[in-house]
Design a protein around this motif. Sequence first.
Motif, PDB file in Angstrom:
ATOM      1  N   ASN A 129       0.827  -1.201   0.000  1.00 45.97           N
ATOM      2  CA  ASN A 129       0.000   0.000   0.000  1.00 45.97           C
ATOM      3  C   ASN A 129       0.865   1.255   0.000  1.00 45.97           C
ATOM      4  N   GLU A 132      -1.906   6.754  -0.573  1.00 43.60           N
ATOM      5  CA  GLU A 132      -3.118   6.947  -1.382  1.00 43.60           C
ATOM      6  C   GLU A 132      -4.036   5.737  -1.343  1.00 43.60           C
ATOM      7  N   THR A 133      -3.494   4.538  -1.156  1.00 40.91           N
ATOM      8  CA  THR A 133      -4.312   3.325  -1.225  1.00 40.91           C
ATOM      9  C   THR A 133      -4.578   2.697   0.137  1.00 40.91           C
ATOM     10  N   GLY A 181      -5.775  -1.443  -4.235  1.00 41.92           N
ATOM     11  CA  GLY A 181      -4.607  -0.728  -4.723  1.00 41.92           C
ATOM     12  C   GLY A 181      -3.388  -1.614  -4.858  1.00 41.92           C
TER      13      GLY A 181
END
Length: 301
Positions: A129, A132-133, A181
């Motif tokens: 990750n 952002e994810t 993600g």
Amino acid sequence: MRNLDISMIGVPIDLGQSRRGVDMGPSAMRYAGAVERLRALGHQVMDQGNIVISAVHEKTSSEAGLKNLEEVTAATVKLAEAVSNIVADNHFPLVLGGDHSIAIGTLAGLADHYKNLGVIWYDAHADMNTRETSPSGNIHGMPLAVSMGLGHERLVNVHRDGVKIDPRNVVIIGARALDPGERKLIKEQGVKVFTMHEIDRYGMSAVIQQTLEYFSTRQVDGVHLSLDLDGLDPLYTPGVGTPVPGGITYRESHLAMELLEDAKVITSAEFVEVNPVLDEYNKTADVAVALMGSLFGEKLL
């Protein structure tokens, strides 16, 4: 069996995630007999103690959505320097965690000495990750992405600037909990993954054999094993912070370690995410040390 000069170092940190207690993991594995077990196999073991982690009396405010960024960065910088020095002394680095954020430091230190390092990520999670994810902001879910050069610049540039590992040299074994993600990044970056589907379908022996063949085609100059105890099914390792049912069995894990030892390819290793607070009579630490035994040459006969 090869006799090694092993330098063991603990990283008592639980700041890369939200459940306290995994900072006691190094002590739990030492209590379970890690040093004695490896010495009994004929290895020279130097226990270098623990990286000093700054106390955090209150949760620090997050920066850019990342929890405890300052403290995790400082710890991984110290670990990277220690690991680099161990390799420079021609010793085998064996790192005891702590949460999996420590791998940022381990891989940064190894990058000083390997130009084409292979990485086995033995884990229920991909740990790919970014801010952002990530659904949580926990840095222990980011070390693989960070080491590939993806993520917050302070983490990406730990010890030395930029990318530490080639994504195409990474093999994840045991994955069964991937965020959206991460799935996207795995495909984009060309990371090889053996999910539980492949392990169930083909068996651990075939998975390790394919991993070794893959590293051979990639012409890696070393192989690092990053083993998260939640890679195993929680039936065998209840003392982890993010257990995921349906994992690798105790015996499959021993077989994996035995096959890796037979191949003589592992040049560094870390065992992470042992949380004694969540454990049952130090069961998870006992499993970790038993797997160390198999990785370093312990045989049934």
